[in-house]
Each structure stands twice: as structure tokens, then as C-alpha cells.
Enzyme design. Structure first.
Site, mmCIF file in Angstrom:
data_model
loop_
_atom_site.group_PDB
_atom_site.id
_atom_site.type_symbol
_atom_site.label_atom_id
_atom_site.label_comp_id
_atom_site.label_asym_id
_atom_site.label_seq_id
_atom_site.Cartn_x
_atom_site.Cartn_y
_atom_site.Cartn_z
ATOM 1 N N GLY A 1 0.784 -1.282 -0.001
ATOM 2 C CA GLY A 1 -0.122 0.060 -0.057
ATOM 3 C C GLY A 1 0.743 1.211 0.036
ATOM 4 O O GLY A 1 0.490 2.436 -0.099
ATOM 5 N N GLY B 1 3.170 1.963 -2.166
ATOM 6 C CA GLY B 1 3.312 2.516 -3.597
ATOM 7 C C GLY B 1 4.836 2.266 -4.095
ATOM 8 O O GLY B 1 5.185 2.999 -4.971
ATOM 9 N N SER B 2 5.387 1.239 -3.384
ATOM 10 C CA SER B 2 6.675 0.747 -3.983
ATOM 11 C C SER B 2 6.769 0.619 -5.416
ATOM 12 O O SER B 2 7.821 0.680 -5.918
ATOM 13 C CB SER B 2 7.424 -0.243 -2.925
ATOM 14 O OG SER B 2 6.620 -1.493 -3.023
ATOM 15 N N ARG C 1 13.389 1.380 4.259
ATOM 16 C CA ARG C 1 14.755 1.133 3.687
ATOM 17 C C ARG C 1 14.515 0.738 2.084
ATOM 18 O O ARG C 1 15.538 0.998 1.559
ATOM 19 C CB ARG C 1 15.235 0.117 4.323
ATOM 20 C CG ARG C 1 14.532 -1.463 4.224
ATOM 21 C CD ARG C 1 15.418 -2.556 4.904
ATOM 22 N NE ARG C 1 16.465 -2.846 3.895
ATOM 23 C CZ ARG C 1 16.382 -3.468 2.733
ATOM 24 N NH1 ARG C 1 15.172 -4.104 2.471
ATOM 25 N NH2 ARG C 1 17.431 -3.903 2.074
ATOM 26 N N LYS D 1 15.438 9.482 -0.202
ATOM 27 C CA LYS D 1 15.402 8.571 1.005
ATOM 28 C C LYS D 1 14.294 8.221 1.357
ATOM 29 O O LYS D 1 13.248 8.366 0.634
ATOM 30 C CB LYS D 1 16.314 9.374 2.322
ATOM 31 C CG LYS D 1 15.830 10.466 2.560
ATOM 32 C CD LYS D 1 16.483 11.128 3.970
ATOM 33 C CE LYS D 1 17.270 12.199 3.522
ATOM 34 N NZ LYS D 1 17.769 12.900 4.940
ATOM 35 N N GLY D 2 14.377 7.297 2.621
ATOM 36 C CA GLY D 2 13.010 6.771 2.719
ATOM 37 C C GLY D 2 11.908 7.553 3.475
ATOM 38 O O GLY D 2 12.268 8.714 3.966
ATOM 39 N N VAL D 3 10.627 7.135 3.433
ATOM 40 C CA VAL D 3 9.728 8.008 3.909
ATOM 41 C C VAL D 3 8.362 7.402 4.696
ATOM 42 O O VAL D 3 7.791 8.119 5.435
ATOM 43 C CB VAL D 3 8.984 8.992 3.086
ATOM 44 C CG1 VAL D 3 8.325 8.165 1.840
ATOM 45 C CG2 VAL D 3 8.211 10.145 3.226
ATOM 46 N N GLU E 1 8.011 6.145 7.400
ATOM 47 C CA GLU E 1 7.652 6.091 8.850
ATOM 48 C C GLU E 1 7.824 7.800 9.308
ATOM 49 O O GLU E 1 7.406 8.171 10.357
ATOM 50 C CB GLU E 1 8.589 5.446 9.628
ATOM 51 C CG GLU E 1 8.669 3.859 9.236
ATOM 52 C CD GLU E 1 10.078 3.222 9.677
ATOM 53 O OE1 GLU E 1 10.180 2.368 10.455
ATOM 54 O OE2 GLU E 1 11.004 3.741 9.298
#
Ligand SMILES: Cc1cc2nc3c(=O)[nH]c(=O)nc-3n(C[C@H](O)[C@H](O)[C@H](O)COP(=O)(O)OP(=O)(O)OC[C@H]3O[C@@H](n4cnc5c(N)ncnc54)[C@H](O)[C@@H]3O)c2cc1C
Lengths: 791, 286, 155
Positions: free
Chosen positions: A501, A503-504, A543, A739-741, A743
């Protein structure tokens, strides 16, 4: 052939014409989801499949005296009833776990929490299986139980496990092996300079204790797994897992098989949030399927999810020394994590989040202790933030209290102490690509900080508050990817990232499309299947965009190099001067061939593949034992700040959040639409953990284990205004600066709201959630008229 | 869930004939939203369910009769009560209450009959029906009878309906021109939660004086009840807030709130106090 | 969950105590408690049928007096499992007897009940609401039984 990169590669030249980066394209799977075509394991039925229903412990801690399965077995339609002893006949040591091998497939000898799986009834009819499970009887010899994390850590009599059993994988857990008479699964220590000296230099020292309760993931698709034997020597597991690679290796380890005999595949997940990591039902269905030689499916109910995995309850003790001028000189933190009966990933949470417990501040002297504690509650694991929201709750409530006491504006106090790019964090790692200052500036303007506002009247009082948190991405982890161009020029990305969910799929397609000059909507993303997709550590801890994004980019680059090598011949051009765009390759001469024609030029017909592979593992230095210092603790940092405006009804204690502003450093967003929704989604999830969510236990029994009584926010709880602001940043080592988002939106929500409540009505809440009664009691106490619980 | 017999009769008489006065494991089911929760929990294991879904006619109607009384069929879904112009005109407090009653998914399926007949004290409409002086028409093998809403709720999950009776409709009498009513819902968890405290007030007033008032509370207590002391405290008083405070005080004394995950006894008592006052203010300003 | 209550019994404290320390008599005051029989060691087995409106629940329980201290205190431990449902009930009931006159005794009861399994996860609120009613009814039954026993004894 694969490109293994230890030192992250710098960002490559950008495709000249179309750029897919920074485009908010719609999600690839939107249509399939709204039309009901999207695949979920929940809907999977296989010929001959049996349904399993779990019989669970009703005592928090007890020795198993007897399990009586006769009545259940006699029920017509029941295929088998399996207990822990049956499992032991197949696997002598059936204990699993990512950090500790402490969790049995089904309880053996002892049960350690209410809800622990004790036996499974199997039938072709799920209702018969359920009825049969109700007919199983167990007798337990009650043992004293321990529920509170601080008490459990200090316990001298009651131990959840006889001895600690760390999994061999982690060097920093080795020293714990075989330790007895303790409930502390891991004690992480960090020391930077000398806190005592820091306190001595301080004009004031502040101490507070903050708590958070157990909360639940409540993924709308409950955990589900199906195991399908392929003869006695091979197995396929279809599972709603966030970590298929881990499932394969752990199930193989349990069975004593090589990994290539276990195939693990997933589909879309109806939410994960950390609940579907590591082993949940997979070991159980695998063992059952091998025993009964039929496919076995277990799907949990929403209620059962509460007995399977939760988020750690915590107690965090903070002590800070500060000068009159508002400079923090020292901070000491002790954090106790209520891990429940099995460690799951708790020890990692304790350490990987533990080292940030002093907050995003530049503090000379720091001492941190973080304890993963076993208790007789359901196991706790990762939940969107990996422990960070619990720590931010503590340090940002604490920081606000200090600013108030010093009569310094809370934003200015933070600005004065903030950890800046280029400065060392508490581990000693120098901060890079971290937009802490920009985030505070953006927050200040979004909140119109410093301007006056309507503070309300009568029983409605208004206030505002801010908070900021940060997180290090988990390390060291690896992702692999394959990019495959087919004979007609179409493209598939094979990657182990699970789209649950967030969106990867869309983001991976955008990255591959950017490198190969394709339309991202036309790229297909092959869902995790360990027989097909390369290894990926897991979809967790924000990650994937960074790690898998880099792997996909590298794989696409390799495919592009191969494509250029072929096209160079066909176009009679130097391959290094070719470019891609619009599904074709162009030479400086202006000549152009479609990708399909390039491929045809070498395979002579619509055939063959051009395959690129990529593997990505960033560098890492593990923290040294004792002082937790490391010069390279993480590949990237995430920063999230929140501003909240609230209304408090002083007659009832009810708090309404009217405005919630989330400001984040996400590097360069690949798909700003998805990033914004991730930030808002994370914030609203944390809003629930702030305002209403808490699993309530009575003698170890969760008493509100349903969505009827465990209340997540509804549409009417959403603030009138929920904003996500992305500050411009660039993660130089990330794919196209990203970068990751996943969390970041959760980090600072809870303390921002509590700080706003304090601003509105002058009372401080130390324990989440901020239910009306909690706030009301605090208001009454502040009026020296505490609410008495008379009979 | 253990298999059970599901009947779908086509008429009310047939449905009633299928009920069993002696067997509590035989139940009617309307929207199923309440009953299914209990079945899934294993708390209720039916042997037979009589589904009312095929029943037609007045059971599904909302209408106003020649006396101006509002008739609400037992099978009317709550979303229809929420949206019906007739309800909005004749009992606006009912439409308003439905708007924050659970969520749109539940309201589309849940029926008024199930809502009332369940006898769950955490429901929103029962105190309002009591305050509005509503009556319920029950139909059984011995014919039909009328039950005042105030007498309908006898205990936790217990109503005055016999096991072989079905609720056919709720009738809200035509309001007198000098009366008005309001319901205030207080939730302790999410906004669409069951109420932690629900208070309904209906007042008749003339020239700033309360002629009489009916006050009812639910959710905090074991069943929806009228607040007699509070009603007495306000009768004949002015509509100024001072007299509302007295009524609120009386209410706080006369209730015996049950503690649960939504609040302690002491807290709910305070919330009864606050919301009795708020319900009175709301009713006398509408 | 915890419930408390008290009742005035028109009987001397020692009569009330005599009655209450007899498990077979005492369990007669618990609604739905039947088939009481001694297992030895002061332990009794019983079937407890609870009816809450149309919900019927049966428990196989054991009852044991865990503390008997004349003239004031009697504590019982009731533990068992529901029939046909995974769960557990564990109750500790305490009775405190205080003289309230020459032939009057005030009995305070305190009931601590914990439920596990399906009953605990979802049925808790139902039982919580009923526990007080059960407690109060128990107290009334106790009073009536003791007082009528006293009448029987009276010449
Ligand atoms: C998620 C959720 C949230 C909720 N939140 C709220 C809330 O905020 N406020 C609130 O007030 N309620 C709330 N409810 C409860 C809801 O209002 C009830 O579940 C609903 O009204 C019951 O109606 P039903 O038609 O589904 O009843 P059913 O489940 O079909 O039946 C309920 C009971 O009534 C009996 N029955 C049904 N029809 C008749 C009849 N005609 N005659 C006699 N007996 C009958 C059945 O035998 C059963 O015992 C919530 C429910 C859910 C599931």
C-alpha cells in the site's frame, strides 16, 4: 555480472529528455485495487487445502500439564489436531525468531502469554476447524506472571524464559547466549563523553518519566499464510509477508533444508506496518502441511492479530542538564521496551532506535541505556517507526517541559540545540544530508509560530505545539534486483520489495523507467517470489526506496549498458554517447531505434532478453560494545517534525486536533504524491496511537481485542487541516537523491499534540494515549481537586 | 461459527411463527450488525436465525399519520432515518443523532428494530426515543401491543419484548409547539465510537420557564434510564443555566455508572453531569 | 474486573458465618450454580450457567475456600473454563462479616473476576456489566437463605 556496491555510487547523469523523477504519477495498481482484481493471499484457495484454526493459551504463564484433543478429533470433518509435541516429532528444536530462537511453532512445555498458539485443528471446512478448536481442552499449572517492563527487568523470581537463545546472526547478541535468570533480552549501552560532568556544568537538571502503552497494527488484511507441499522435500509458501527472503531462510533452517527447496511468494498486502515481518504463521503452516501432506491455510481474525504481534509499550526515563542560556550540556536516558513473551525484532528496536534516544540535538555528553524486556504479554515487534515514536514521545515532551521552565520559546530552544549537518550524533557518526534546520524553519512558517492566535474561551481552550524527531535507517542490509527487457522492448522489474500500500511498485517502476527511457506505467513489477526475485532483507524501516531503489537503478543501468553495446553496432555509434528516451535509443547523429528493434538486431527476431542485475549494500560500522560508538552507524537519516493545533474541552478533557502539520526531510522525492500520502498516512496512524489506541490488559488478557473496542481514528477524527510539507533535500547516496519516507510522518505527532495541550490548558500528560479521562484527571489534579474514585 | 438453520420468511406472521418462546438460541436477525459481532465472538451460538430481510411493507416505511405522529418501521435502515426529510421535519434530533451513530457502512445495514431490540445500553437512539415519548409496537402470536420506550429497556441486552414477539415499528408522537429535544453524545475514543455517555433531553417551555422535561441517559449506565431527580430539579425553573446546573448535579447523584475501557465510574459520573447540562442547553435553544 | 457491594442480614454474625463457610450452601446463592459435588481436599466441582438476556454460557468450575477466618473473613476461589468455547474464568470472592447489631450482620462482598480467551477478548464488557448484578443478586440470595434458615431454626 552483478554490480556490488559497497561505497554508494554517486548520482549518474540524468536522462536528457523525459524525467520520471519528481513526477506524481498514479499508482500502477490503483485500477486493479478498486476493481477488486488485485491479488491478495487472503483469496487463495488450493485443491485439497485444509483450514487451520488455532487453539490459544488462556493463561499468561503456565506449565502445560495436559492437552486433550480427543473431542476435537472426534468431530466429523476434522482432518487432524496438532500440538507442540507433534511438531517436535518432526523438528527437534522448533524455535524461531529473527534475533532470538525463542518462539516455538506451537507451545512446548510452557505457555508464556494469553493467546499463545497451543494447538491447531485442521479441516476442509473452516467452520468445523473453528468448532474443533473450541473443543480442545488444556490444563495448565499456573506460574507467576510479569507484565510491566520495568518490573520484569528487575525481577528476581519470575522469568519468562529459562535461558536466552540469541540467533547466531548478530555479533552484538553473542554475549547473551545462555544467560539465565533474567528477562532482559538485550541491554544496549551508549556513552559519549561524561554525562556526570555534563550535569555538573549545567545550571539546571530536569528529570521525567514517560510511558506509552501496547498498541496494535490492525492491518485491514489480517495475517494469512498458505503452505503447499511439493512432495516431501519441497514447499511453497504463499504468505502476506513483508520479508519473504527471511521466511525462506528461516523455514529452511527449521526444516534443515537448503534454501532452494523453499519457495516463498507474496501478493499485494492489505497493510503491513511491521506486523507481517519475519515469521508469523509461515513456520506453522509449513510444518502442518508437511505433516498432513496437504496444503494448509491459516488466516487470522482481527482479534487474533492482537495476540500475534503488537508495538512495544515503553517506559522512558530522561534526565537533562541545561545552562541558563538554554544550551543542553548532558542527557541521560533509560528506556525499557516491553517485548512480550517472544523477542521478535525487539532487540533490534532496542538498539537501532535506542542510539537516537537523546533526540536530534547536539549534546556533548550522552549516556543511553536501552533494555529489551521479556514479559508475559503478546510479542511486540516493529510498527511504523521501529521504536522511534516512543522515544520521540519522551524526548520531545521532556524538551518542551525544559523550554517552558526556562521560559525560552520551544522552537528557539530546539533551534539552539539542533544537530546540524556535519556534526557528530551521539554514536559519533557525522551527520550528512540531514535537513534539520530547514525542517525547523519550514515548521515555523507553516505554524505561523510566534504569531498570536485565538486561545478560546469558556470551556474550549486552544493551544499549539511542536516536536521534531529523527531516525537512522537500519543497517547493514542488502537488496537485489533484476531488470529484464523482453524481446518486444517491454520491461519488468524483479524485486523483493513488498507493495503493501506504500506505492513501492510505482516508485521502482519510475526508477527503472528513468534509467531506460520508458513510460513507468508500462513497466511491470514482479512481486516477491524467492524462486524468481533476488534477495531482499525486508520491506521495513523506510529502507526500500533507498536500498531497493538503488539496486533497481543499478540493475537498470547494467541493462542499459548492454542495450547500448548492441545499439552501438546497429546505430554505428559510440555506445557511451547513446541516450534513451520514449522507448528508444538515439545516437548523436540523430539516428534512433526503438528498444524492440535494438533487441531484434541481435536476436534476429522478437526474442531474447536483456538482463541487468543490481545488488546494493551500504557501508556500516557496528557500534562498539560498551559505548555504542560508531563512525558509520547508518546509510541515511530521516527527519520529521510536527506542529499541532488543538482545542481542549476543559469540562470533559476531550482534545480535538484541529490542524496537524508534518514537515519532513525525504531527500528528493521520486513521487511527491506518494510521499505526501505516506507522510499524512503515517501522521494519522500515529494520531490514533496518540488519542485513543491502547491495548488494555487484564491479567495478561487483551480485553479490547477488536475494532469495536480498540478504536482507530475515523474520518471525523481527522484534523480539519492535515498538511505534509516536504523540505527540499538531497540524499547524495540515494537513488536520484531519495531517502525513505514510510515512517517519517509518525515520529513527532504524539509529543506535538501533548505540547499543544500543555500550551492550551497548562497540564502535562506523561502517559499515552491522551484520552479525555486522562486529560480530565490532569486538569482536576492541577486545580487541586483530584477526581476521587469513590465506590 | 457452528452451522445453524437460517430461515427467511416472507411475512411477519410467518416470522413470528418461527420464533420459539422457550429457546433463547432462536433469534430474529435484521441487519445483523449487532448479532454477528456476538456470534463471531462465540458469545451467541444460535440454532436458528429468522432473517427479516424478505419482509416488506410498513416495516420498511417512514410516514406521518393523520395525528402527526411519526411512524418508523422496524426494518428501516439507520441511514434512511438520517436522510429522510420526514424525520428531519418531525424529529430533527433523530436525524442529527444518526449522523454520528457509528459510520455510514453500519448505518446502511443496521435497522432501527435491531438497534432498539438489541437492548445494548451503548446505543444512541434509545435515550432519545425515551425523551421523545416514543412507543414501540410489538407483534406476537397473541396479537400486538404497545410498549412505551421508557419501559422497553429492562436490563443489559434485555428488553420488554417477549422471545416470540417482533418489533414492528416505533412511533414518535407529534411534538407540541412548545417542545424541543436534543441528544448529546460523548465519545471517549474515536469520534464514531459507541457513546461513553449519551444524554437526551426533551423540554416543554413557555416564556423562559421549563414546564416539564424528560431526561434520559444511556451508555454510562446498565440500561437507558430516565433521570427522575434531574427532571424534578428543572421543572418549573427558568431556562437560565443556573437551574441546568442543579439538574446536572441531581443527575450525577442519581446515576450509577459502570466502569469500562471508555471510562471509570467517577469520570462517567462527571460526564453525566456535564452532558445533562449540555443536553438541556441544546434542547432549550433548538 | 472488580465489583463490590454489601447487604444487611438479620442474623447474628456466627449464623451467617456458619452458613457461608459451607460451600454447598454458599454456592446455592450463586445464580445458575448447580451439580455441586465435593472433589476432596475442600475442593468442589460445579456447573455454572450464566444467562445474560439471550446469551447463555456454561462453565465447568472448581470452587475452593481459600481463606476462612472466623468470625469475619471467608474467601473463595472459583476457576474454570466455558463449555464449547476456548476461555477461562478466574474469580476470587471475598466476604467480610461485621456485626451491625445483636442479631444483624453487614456482609460486604468483593468479587475479582478475570476472563481469558474469547470471553476476555470480546465478552468482557458484557460480563463486566453483569458482574455487579450477579454480585448484588448473590447478596440478596445469601440474605434470604440465611434469614429463612434462621426462621426454620426458630421454635
Ligand atoms: C462497528 C460498529 C459501530 C457501532 N457504533 C454505534 C454507535 O456509535 N452508536 C450506536 O448507537 N450504535 C452503534 N452500533 C450498533 C448498531 O447501532 C447496531 O449494531 C444496529 O443498530 C443493530 O441493528 P441490526 O439491524 O444490524 O440488528 P441485528 O444485529 O440484526 O439484531 C440486533 C438484535 O435485535 C434483534 N432484532 C432485530 N430486529 C428485530 C425486530 N424487528 N424485532 C425484534 N428483535 C429484533 C436481534 O435478534 C438481535 O438480538 C455499532 C455497530 C457496529 C458494528
Amino acid at each position: 555480472m552483478s554490480t556490488h556496491v559497497d561505497a554508494p555510487a554517486p548520482v549518474e547523469r540524468k536522462a536528457p529528455t523525459t524525467t520520471q523523477i519528481g513526477r506524481s504519477i498514479p499508482r500502477l495498481e490503483s485500477r486493479a485495487k478498486v476493481t477488486g482484481e488485485a491479488e491478495y493471499i487472503h483469496n487463495l484457495r488450493l485443491p485439497g487445502m485444509l483450514y487451520g484454526k488455532i487453539f490459544r493459551s488462556t493463561v499468561p504463564h503456565g506449565r502445560i500439564v495436559r492437552i486433550d484433543t480427543r473431542a476435537a478429533k472426534e468431530l466429523p470433518g476434522v482432518f487432524a489436531v496438532i500440538t507442540g509435541e507433534d511438531v517436535r516429532a518432526l523438528i527437534p528444536d522448533p524455535y524461531y525468531g529473527p534475533a532470538f530462537h525463542d518462539q516455538p511453532v506451537l507451545a512446548i512445555d510452557k505457555v508464556r502469554y494469553v493467546g499463545e498458539p497451543v494447538a491447531v485443528a485442521l479441516s476442509e471446512d473452516p467452520h468445523i476447524a473453528e468448532h474443533a478448536a473450541n473443543l480442545i481442552e488444556a490444563e495448565y499449572e499456573d506460574l507467576p506472571a510479569v507484565f510491566d517492563e520495568v518490573e520484569a527487568a528487575a525481577a528476581t523470581q519470575v522469568f519468562v524464559h529459562d535461558a536466552l537463545r540469541p540467533a547466531g546472526m548478530f555479533p552484538d547478541l553473542k554475549h547473551l547466549h545462555g544467560r539465565t535468570k533474567t528477562n532482559v533480552a538485550l541491554d544496549f549501552t551508549l556513552r559519549r563523553n561524561d554525562v556526570e560532568q555534563g550535569f555538573a556544568q549545567a545550571d539546571y537538571v530536569f528529570e521525567h518519566v514517560f510511558r506509552t502503552p501496547t498498541v496494535a497494527h490492525t492491518a485491514l488484511e489480517p495475517i494469512v499464510s498458505v503452505a503447499e507441499p511439493r512432495g516431501p522435500q519441497a514447499l511453497t509458501i504463499h504468505t502476506s509477508s513483508q520479508s519473504p527472503s527471511f521466511v525462506r531462510s528461516e523455514v529452511a533452517r527449521l526444516l534443515g533444508w537448503p534454501e532452494n527447496r523453499v519457495r516463498v511468494r507474496t501478493a499485494f498486502l492489505g497493510g503491513g506496518f511491521g506486523a507481517k515481518l519475519y515469521i508469523k504463521l509461515e513456520a506453522m503452516v509449513a510444518v502442518l502441511a508437511l505433516m498432513v501432506k496437504r496444503p494448509v491455510k491459516i488466516s487470522l481474525t482481527m482479534e487474533e492479530q492482537f495476540y500475534t504481534i503488537t508495538k512495544h509499550a515503553t517506559t522512558v526515563h530522561l534526565k537533562t542538564g541545561v545552562t541558563k542560556a538554554g544550551k543542553i550540556t548532558a542527557r541521560q536516558c533509560e528506556a525499557w521496551w516491553n517485548g512480550g513473551a517472544y523477542a521478535d525484532i525487539g532487540p533490534r528496536v532496542t538498539q537501532k532506535s535506542g542510539f537516537t534516544a537523546a533526540g536530534p540535538y547536539d549534546i556533548e555528553n550522552v549516556a543511553l541505556n536501552s533494555y529489551a524486556v521479556y514479559t508475559n504479554l503478546p510479542p511486540a515487534g516493529a510498527l511504523r517507526g521501529f521504536g522511534i515514536p516512543q522515544l520521540v514521545w519522551a524526548y520531545e515532551s521532556h524538551t518542551d517541559l525544559i523550554a517552558r521552565e526556562l521560559e525560552i520559546d520551544p522552537l528557539e530552544f530546539r533551534r539552539a540545540n539542533i544537530l546540524r549537518d556535519g556534526r557528530p550524533q551521539a554514536t559519533g557518526t557525522i551527520m550528512h544530508d540531514i535537513a534539520t534546520v530547514e525542517v525547523l524553519d519550514a515548521l515555523s512558517s507553516a505554524m505561523r509560530w510566534g504569531e498570536s492566535f485565538d486561545r478560546g474561551k469558556g470551556s474550549i481552550r486552544r493551544g499549539h505545539g511542536i516536536a521534531i524527531g529523527f531516525k537512522a535507517c537500519i543497517a547493514p542490509t542488502t537488496s537485489g534486483a533484476i531488470v529484464n527487457l523482453y524481446g518486444d522492448g517491454s520491461c519488468a522489474v524483479y524485486c523483493g520489495t513488498v507493495d503493501m500500500g506504500q506505492g513501492s511498485d510505482t516508485v521502482m517502476a519510475q526508477i527503472a523507467a528513468e534509467v531506460l527511457g520508458l513510460d513507468p506505467q508500462s513497466v511491470s513489477v514482479i512481486h516477491p517470489d524467492t524462486d524468481v526475485t533476488p534477495y531482499d532483507m525486508a520491506t521495513l524501516g523506510s529502507r526500500s526506496t533507498f536500498h531497493m531503489g538503488n539496486a533497481v537503478r543499478l540493475a537498470a543501468l547494467e541493462a542499459r549498458e548492454k542495450l547500448f553495446a548492441i545499439a552501438g553496432k546497429a546505430l554505428e555509434a559510440d555506445p557511451s554517447l547513446l541516450t534513451v528516451a520514449d522507448n528508444g535509443v538515439s545516437a548523436p547523429s540523430g539516428r534512433r531505434l526503438s528498444i524492440a528493434d535494438v533487441i531484434k538486431s541481435t536476436f534476429l527476431m522478437q526474442a531474447g532478453n536483456i538482463i541487468g542485475t543490481g545488488s546494493f549494500r551500504p557501508t556500516y560500522t557496528s557500534p562498539s560494545q560498551g559505548d555504542g560508538q560508531s563512525d558509520d552507524i547508518t546509510p541515511f537519516w530521516m527527519v520529521g517534525a510536527v506542529g499541532a493545533e488543538v482545542e481542549v474541552d476543559t469540562e470533559t478533557g476531550r482534545v480535538r486536533v484541529t490542524r496537524l502539520v508534518n514537515v519532513a526531510d525525504v531527500g528528493t522525492p521520486i513521487n511527491p504524491g506518494i510521499v505526501t500520502r505516506q507522510l499524512n498516512g503515517g501522521a494519522l496512524m500515529q494520531l490514533g496511537f496518540t488519542m485513543s489506541e491502547a491495548v488494555r490488559f487484564d491479567n495478561g488478557q487483551a480485553v479490547n481485542a477488536s475494532l469495536a473496542d480498540y478504536k482507530i481514528p475515523g474520518i471525523l477524527d481527522i484534523p480539519d487541516q492535515t498538511l505534509a510539507k516536504i523540505v527540499a533535500g538531497c540524499q547524495s547516496t540515494g537513488p536520484f537523491g531519495a531517502k525513505g519516507v514510510g515512517e517519517t510522518g509518525t515520529f513527532a505527532v504524539s509529543p506535538a499534540i501533548a505540547n499543544a495541550v500543555h500550551d492550551a490548558v497548562g497540564v502535562r500528560i506523561f502517559d499515552l494515549p491522551l484520552t479525555p479521562e486522562t486529560v480530565y484527571r490532569a486538569l482536576r489534579a492541577a486545580q487541586h481537586n483530584p477526581l476521587e474514585d469513590q465506590q | 461459527m457452528i452451522p445453524f438453520d437460517l430461515q427467511e420468511p416472507a411475512s411477519l406472521a410467518e416470522a413470528i411463527a418461527l420464533l420459539d418462546p422457550d429457546d433463547p438460541s432462536v433469534r430474529p436477525v435484521a441487519g445483523g450488525t449487532a448479532l454477528m459481532l456476538m456470534m463471531k465472538a462465540g458469545l451467541f451460538q444460535p440454532t436458528r436465525l429468522i432473517s427479516l430481510r424478505r419482509l416488506e411493507g410498513d416495516l420498511r416505511r417512514v410516514h406521518v399519520d393523520e395525528h402527526g405522529d411519526l411512524h418508523l418501521g422496524a426494518l428501516v435502515p439507520l441511514s434512511k432515518l438520517e436522510l429522510s426529510p420526514l424525520v428531519a421535519e418531525h424529529a430533527p434530533a433523530v436525524s442529527e443523532t444518526c449522523r454520528t451513530l457509528s459510520n455510514v457502512r453500519v448505518r446502511n445495514v443496521a435497522t432501527l428494530g435491531g438497534h432498539v431490540a438489541h437492548g445494548d445500553p451503548h446505543m444512541d437512539l434509545p435515550p432519545l426515543l425515551i425523551a421523545l415519548g416514543a412507543r414501540a409496537r410489538a407483534v406476537g402470536p397473541r396479537g400486538e401491543r404497545w410498549i412505551d420506550a421508557a419501559d422497553l429497556f429492562v436490563g443489559y441486552y434485555q428488553t420488554a419484548l417477549e422471545r416470540d414477539e417482533l418489533l414492528a415499528e416505533i412511533v414518535i408522537p407529534a411534538p407540541s409547539p412548545d417542545s424541543s429535544a436534543a441528544y448529546v453524545k460523548f465519545t471517549a475514543l474515536s469520534a464514531d465510537d459507541w457513546p461513553a455517555v449519551g444524554v437526551a433531553a426533551a423540554v416543554r417551555r413557555r416564556e423562559g420557564v421549563i414546564l416539564d422535561a424528560v431526561l434520559a441517559v444511556s451508555a454510562a449506565t446498565e440500561k437507558p434510564i430516565r433521570l427522575a431527580a434531574a427532571e424534578a430539579a428543572i421543572r418549573g425553573k427558568s431556562t437560565s443555566s443556573g437551574s441546568f446546573d442543579e439538574a446536572a448535579e441531581a443527575a450525577a447523584h442519581e446515576v450509577e455508572p459502570l466502569a469500562d475501557i471508555r471510562g471509570s465510574t467517577a469520570y462517567k459520573r462527571e460526564m453525566v453531569r456535564v452532558h445533562v447540562r449540555r443536553a438541556l442547553i441544546k434542547a432549550s435553544h433548538s | 474486573m472488580h465489583v463490590e457491594g454489601n447487604i444487611l442480614i438479620h442474623a447474628p454474625q456466627s449464623d451467617v458465618f456458619d452458613f457461608a463457610e459451607n460451600v454447598e450452601l454458599l454456592t446455592q446463592c450463586i445464580e445458575g450454580c448447580r451439580n455441586v459435588h465435593e472433589l476432596g481436599d475442600g475442593k468442589y466441582a460445579a456447573l455454572l450457567e450464566a444467562q445474560i438476556a439471550f446469551l447463555r454460557m456454561a462453565f465447568k468450575v472448581t470452587v475452593e475456600l481459600s481463606r476462612v477466618e472466623r468470625p469475619n473473613t471467608i474467601e473463595a476461589h472459583i476457576a474454570g473454563t466455558p463449555v464449547n468455547l476456548v476461555g477461562k474464568i478466574d474469580a476470587r470472592a471475598g466476604l467480610t462479616l461485621e456485626p451491625a447489631g445483636p442479631a444483624e450482620t453487614r456482609v460486604t462482598y468483593a468479587l475479582d473476576v478475570s476472563l481469558a480467551g474469547k470471553l476476555g477478548g470480546m465478552g468482557e464488557s458484557v460480563f463486566r456489566a453483569k458482574a455487579k448484578e450477579y454480585g448484588d443478586r448473590f447478596a440478596v440470595h445469601l440474605r434470604d437463605a440465611v434469614e429463612s434458615k434462621l426462621l426454620e431454626k426458630a421454635p
